[in-house]
Motif scaffolding. Structure first.
Motif, PDB file in Angstrom:
ATOM      1  N   GLY A 114      -4.167  11.084   0.200  1.00  0.00           N
ATOM      2  CA  GLY A 114      -5.232  11.690  -0.591  1.00  0.00           C
ATOM      3  C   GLY A 114      -6.606  11.185  -0.180  1.00  0.00           C
ATOM      4  O   GLY A 114      -7.626  11.835  -0.440  1.00  0.00           O
ATOM      5  N   PHE A 115      -6.643  10.015   0.479  1.00  0.00           N
ATOM      6  CA  PHE A 115      -7.895   9.440   0.976  1.00  0.00           C
ATOM      7  C   PHE A 115      -8.067   9.679   2.478  1.00  0.00           C
ATOM      8  O   PHE A 115      -8.993   9.145   3.080  1.00  0.00           O
ATOM      9  CB  PHE A 115      -7.929   7.936   0.698  1.00  0.00           C
ATOM     10  N   GLY A 116      -7.134  10.431   3.052  1.00  0.00           N
ATOM     11  CA  GLY A 116      -7.254  10.746   4.474  1.00  0.00           C
ATOM     12  C   GLY A 116      -6.674   9.707   5.405  1.00  0.00           C
ATOM     13  O   GLY A 116      -6.972   9.701   6.606  1.00  0.00           O
ATOM     14  N   VAL A 117      -5.821   8.794   4.877  1.00  0.00           N
ATOM     15  CA  VAL A 117      -5.181   7.779   5.716  1.00  0.00           C
ATOM     16  C   VAL A 117      -3.670   7.864   5.512  1.00  0.00           C
ATOM     17  O   VAL A 117      -3.190   8.597   4.649  1.00  0.00           O
ATOM     18  CB  VAL A 117      -5.698   6.352   5.389  1.00  0.00           C
ATOM     19  N   GLU A 118      -2.915   7.101   6.298  1.00  0.00           N
ATOM     20  CA  GLU A 118      -1.459   7.215   6.277  1.00  0.00           C
ATOM     21  C   GLU A 118      -0.764   6.107   5.494  1.00  0.00           C
ATOM     22  O   GLU A 118       0.264   6.333   4.881  1.00  0.00           O
ATOM     23  CB  GLU A 118      -0.925   7.237   7.718  1.00  0.00           C
ATOM     24  N   LYS A 119      -1.311   4.882   5.528  1.00  0.00           N
ATOM     25  CA  LYS A 119      -0.616   3.740   4.948  1.00  0.00           C
ATOM     26  C   LYS A 119      -1.399   3.151   3.764  1.00  0.00           C
ATOM     27  O   LYS A 119      -2.612   3.268   3.696  1.00  0.00           O
ATOM     28  CB  LYS A 119      -0.384   2.657   6.005  1.00  0.00           C
ATOM     29  N   ASP A 120      -0.655   2.492   2.862  1.00  0.00           N
ATOM     30  CA  ASP A 120      -1.275   1.900   1.670  1.00  0.00           C
ATOM     31  C   ASP A 120      -2.377   0.906   2.034  1.00  0.00           C
ATOM     32  O   ASP A 120      -3.459   0.911   1.444  1.00  0.00           O
ATOM     33  CB  ASP A 120      -0.209   1.184   0.825  1.00  0.00           C
ATOM     34  N   LEU A 121      -2.103   0.048   3.017  1.00  0.00           N
ATOM     35  CA  LEU A 121      -3.066  -0.984   3.378  1.00  0.00           C
ATOM     36  C   LEU A 121      -4.341  -0.408   3.989  1.00  0.00           C
ATOM     37  O   LEU A 121      -5.377  -1.068   4.006  1.00  0.00           O
ATOM     38  CB  LEU A 121      -2.438  -1.989   4.350  1.00  0.00           C
ATOM     39  N   GLU A 122      -4.267   0.825   4.476  1.00  0.00           N
ATOM     40  CA  GLU A 122      -5.453   1.467   5.052  1.00  0.00           C
ATOM     41  C   GLU A 122      -6.443   1.902   3.982  1.00  0.00           C
ATOM     42  O   GLU A 122      -7.547   2.349   4.302  1.00  0.00           O
ATOM     43  CB  GLU A 122      -5.028   2.669   5.895  1.00  0.00           C
ATOM     44  N   LEU A 123      -6.077   1.731   2.716  1.00  0.00           N
ATOM     45  CA  LEU A 123      -7.004   2.026   1.619  1.00  0.00           C
ATOM     46  C   LEU A 123      -8.019   0.898   1.408  1.00  0.00           C
ATOM     47  O   LEU A 123      -9.094   1.130   0.853  1.00  0.00           O
ATOM     48  CB  LEU A 123      -6.222   2.238   0.312  1.00  0.00           C
ATOM     49  N   LEU A 124      -7.679  -0.292   1.850  1.00  0.00           N
ATOM     50  CA  LEU A 124      -8.533  -1.453   1.585  1.00  0.00           C
ATOM     51  C   LEU A 124      -9.939  -1.338   2.169  1.00  0.00           C
ATOM     52  O   LEU A 124     -10.903  -1.761   1.521  1.00  0.00           O
ATOM     53  CB  LEU A 124      -7.852  -2.731   2.079  1.00  0.00           C
ATOM     54  N   PRO A 125     -10.119  -0.794   3.383  1.00  0.00           N
ATOM     55  CA  PRO A 125     -11.489  -0.666   3.893  1.00  0.00           C
ATOM     56  C   PRO A 125     -12.403   0.193   3.015  1.00  0.00           C
ATOM     57  O   PRO A 125     -13.616   0.026   3.055  1.00  0.00           O
ATOM     58  CB  PRO A 125     -11.276  -0.015   5.271  1.00  0.00           C
ATOM     59  N   PHE A 126     -11.834   1.097   2.211  1.00  0.00           N
ATOM     60  CA  PHE A 126     -12.655   1.910   1.322  1.00  0.00           C
ATOM     61  C   PHE A 126     -13.322   1.065   0.240  1.00  0.00           C
ATOM     62  O   PHE A 126     -14.372   1.432  -0.288  1.00  0.00           O
ATOM     63  CB  PHE A 126     -11.803   2.995   0.639  1.00  0.00           C
ATOM     64  N   VAL A 127     -12.691  -0.067  -0.108  1.00  0.00           N
ATOM     65  CA  VAL A 127     -13.213  -0.901  -1.197  1.00  0.00           C
ATOM     66  C   VAL A 127     -13.345  -2.350  -0.724  1.00  0.00           C
ATOM     67  O   VAL A 127     -13.032  -3.287  -1.463  1.00  0.00           O
ATOM     68  CB  VAL A 127     -12.300  -0.812  -2.440  1.00  0.00           C
ATOM     69  N   LYS A 128     -13.806  -2.535   0.499  1.00  0.00           N
ATOM     70  CA  LYS A 128     -13.890  -3.875   1.082  1.00  0.00           C
ATOM     71  C   LYS A 128     -14.913  -4.768   0.399  1.00  0.00           C
ATOM     72  O   LYS A 128     -14.934  -5.974   0.630  1.00  0.00           O
ATOM     73  CB  LYS A 128     -14.207  -3.782   2.572  1.00  0.00           C
ATOM     74  N   ASP A 129     -15.762  -4.186  -0.467  1.00  0.00           N
ATOM     75  CA  ASP A 129     -16.703  -5.001  -1.234  1.00  0.00           C
ATOM     76  C   ASP A 129     -16.055  -5.586  -2.486  1.00  0.00           C
ATOM     77  O   ASP A 129     -16.671  -6.370  -3.207  1.00  0.00           O
ATOM     78  CB  ASP A 129     -17.931  -4.176  -1.629  1.00  0.00           C
TER      79      ASP A 129
END
Length: 342
Positions: free
Chosen positions: A230-245
């Motif tokens: 839904g965020f345009g990535v494949e893996k769960d861990l690839e969500l972290l860069p979206f909220v790296k702050d």
């Protein structure tokens, strides 16, 4: 006679070459015993009990304790290191979210929905409509001017006291789109997840969620699965860069980046607005990679129902958020083209 002839024949010379020497690798040299192919305990039982493992001592009633490979102190050191490493990586299958988590999440969802309502109210008000017109004219004016003109400085986000009114009733989040709301929700969920894990486990030897169990604990706490696509990535861990702050992966563990407490809700909103402004700045500068590819379906995720009676009570059923069709009627009773019940 044939047997005598065979005896008289000269025997072939034996191969005098030495057999190859076996050389152990550095890892093999560190091993004191061969690991069995069949384990004594199941994976689940081991994960539930290994934290209480200890080296036997005479004081426990043994007549004699003998150590075959290493002496007592080195054996204790070996076991201690093994337990510590397994604590970092082992999954806690019987972990139950605490009442503190339930209450904090409930309070967050209440504020989150209030912000969305506040934004909708402002946009539909005369002040909101006038603000939109002013901003539209400013954009048109900027497009017709030389690009070297300096941007108008904006107020410091983190010095604001009331995010719902930065002046003239204007909320800080007036420009939020569904992408910003989705990122805000993700930002808070992951921060609360790592905070609740440490609080509920209450073990300094387990400082964070291991990357291999990221999805498991997310589902355990929120009773829904992560949706990276839904965020345009494949893996769960690839969500972290979206909220790296807000959260980061450090030493294979989920750690907090934001220094606030989980109940400081406005801090997460300010981080989201800061991220939105930076993203918009990059887009205005021609950086198309800054555009998000978030699906609107993320805003229709199943809504979480609270646990009844806290951590020790019975759990309620999960209920999907209302879904509305073009006519706004939503799903009704039973039937439909597939003949299914909803």
């Amino acid at each position: 006679e044939e047997e005598e002839e065979k005896k008289d024949e000269p025997m072939e010379e034996e191969d005098e070459t030495e057999p190859p020497k076996v050389e152990l690798t550095d890892e093999e040299k560190k091993m004191w015993f061969c690991k069995p192919s069949v384990t004594d305990l199941t994976h689940q039982v081991l994960n539930e009990t290994f934290a209480s493992f200890s080296i036997p001592e005479k004081s426990e009633g043994f007549d004699e304790v003998r150590f075959e490979w290493q002496k007592a102190e080195k054996s204790k050191d070996y076991l201690s290191k093994w337990v510590l490493e397994r604590k970092r990586t082992a999954r806690i299958d019987n972990l139950v979210p605490s009442q503190w988590f339930q209450d904090t999440l409930k309070a967050w969802m209440k504020v989150y929905m209030e912000w969305q309502t506040k934004q909708a109210t402002f946009k539909s008000s005369p002040a909101g409509a006038a603000k939109v017109e002013v901003e539209k004219k400013e954009v048109e004016k900027k497009e017709g001017e030389d690009g070297d003109e300096k941007e108008k400085p904006q107020a410091d986000i983190f010095s604001l006291e009331d995010v719902c009114d930065v002046g003239n009733g204007e909320p800080l989040f007036k420009d939020f789109t569904f992408e910003d709301w989705a990122l805000l929700q993700l930002r808070y969920e992951l921060f609360l997840l790592q905070a609740a894990f440490k609080k509920d486990v209450d073990d300094p030897d387990r400082p964070g969620i291991h990357e291999s169990h990221f999805g498991f604990y997310y589902h355990r706490y929120y009773r829904k699965y992560m949706t990276p696509r839904g965020f345009g990535v494949e893996k769960d861990l690839e969500l972290l860069p979206f909220v790296k702050d807000t959260v980061v992966l450090e030493d294979e563990l989920l750690k907090p980046k934001a220094t606030c407490e989980p109940d400081d809700f406005t801090m997460f909103l300010k981080l989201a607005e800061q991220n939105r402004r930076e993203r918009q700045r990059r887009i205005d500068a021609g950086d198309e990679t800054a555009r998000l590819k978030i699906s609107m379906q993320l805003m229709q995720q199943p809504a979480r129902q609270d646990y009844a009676g806290g951590a020790g009570g019975d759990r309620k059923q999960w209920q999907s958020a209302p879904r509305h069709g073009a006519g706004g009627g939503g799903w009704k009773g039973k039937g439909g083209r597939g003949g299914k019940k909803w």
